[in-house]
Design a protein around this motif. Structure first.
Motif, PDB file in Angstrom:
ATOM      1  N   HIS A 154       0.830  -1.208   0.000  1.00  0.00           N
ATOM      2  CA  HIS A 154       0.000   0.000   0.000  1.00  0.00           C
ATOM      3  C   HIS A 154       0.866   1.260   0.000  1.00  0.00           C
ATOM      4  N   THR A 155       1.779   1.307  -0.928  1.00  0.00           N
ATOM      5  CA  THR A 155       2.666   2.450  -1.050  1.00  0.00           C
ATOM      6  C   THR A 155       2.860   2.763  -2.526  1.00  0.00           C
ATOM      7  N   THR A 156       3.859   3.550  -2.836  1.00  0.00           N
ATOM      8  CA  THR A 156       4.109   3.935  -4.225  1.00  0.00           C
ATOM      9  C   THR A 156       5.353   3.234  -4.750  1.00  0.00           C
ATOM     10  N   THR A 157       5.464   3.164  -6.055  1.00  0.00           N
ATOM     11  CA  THR A 157       6.673   2.607  -6.654  1.00  0.00           C
ATOM     12  C   THR A 157       7.879   3.487  -6.333  1.00  0.00           C
ATOM     13  N   ASP A 158       7.670   4.790  -6.225  1.00  0.00           N
ATOM     14  CA  ASP A 158       8.768   5.686  -5.848  1.00  0.00           C
ATOM     15  C   ASP A 158       9.338   5.308  -4.485  1.00  0.00           C
ATOM     16  N   THR A 197      11.702   8.307  -2.812  1.00  0.00           N
ATOM     17  CA  THR A 197      11.145   9.104  -1.729  1.00  0.00           C
ATOM     18  C   THR A 197      11.192   8.295  -0.438  1.00  0.00           C
ATOM     19  N   THR A 198      11.243   8.985   0.669  1.00  0.00           N
ATOM     20  CA  THR A 198      11.207   8.316   1.971  1.00  0.00           C
ATOM     21  C   THR A 198       9.817   8.399   2.596  1.00  0.00           C
ATOM     22  N   ILE A 199       8.905   9.005   1.877  1.00  0.00           N
ATOM     23  CA  ILE A 199       7.534   9.154   2.376  1.00  0.00           C
ATOM     24  C   ILE A 199       6.710   7.952   1.920  1.00  0.00           C
TER      25      ILE A 199
END
Length: 113
Positions: A55-59, A65-67
């Protein structure tokens, strides 16, 4: 930060093992360990599946990113779990999965005369 570090952090945060993640994504534990040890790189499709699973982003997976912003999802936790299972099924088995789901969804429904 690299993919291996991100995956180690995610596994720790979620409290799951490499074996559990490998099974959920339908990849070998050896392949996953290669990603975690930075001996190999996942293809784009696998990175998308990892991001979806966590449940996060590919980035975030790539360490750009660290977010860790969760993806907005129209699904509740159980529905998302079913989606993740479906994404881990080999392509040639997906029609069987869909047909099984249809059979279960019709179970107990009354047929109208």
């Amino acid at each position: 930060m690299d993919i291996g570090s991100q995956l180690r952090n995610l596994l720790e945060q979620e409290g799951i093992t490499q074996k559990e993640l490998a099974e959920a994504l339908n990849i070998s534990a050896t392949t996953l360990n290669g990603y975690i040890q930075n001996r190999r790189q996942p293809d784009a499709k696998t990175v998308i599946r990892l991001a979806s699973y966590f449940h996060t982003t590919t980035d975030y997976i790539y360490g750009i990113t660290t977010i860790r912003e969760p993806l907005s999802s129209p699904y509740n936790a159980e529905e998302q779990h079913l989606v993740n299972i479906y994404r881990g099924i080999p392509e040639d088995k997906k029609p069987l999965y869909i047909e099984t789901g249809r059979t279960f969804s019709n179970f107990g429904k009354k047929k109208r005369p």
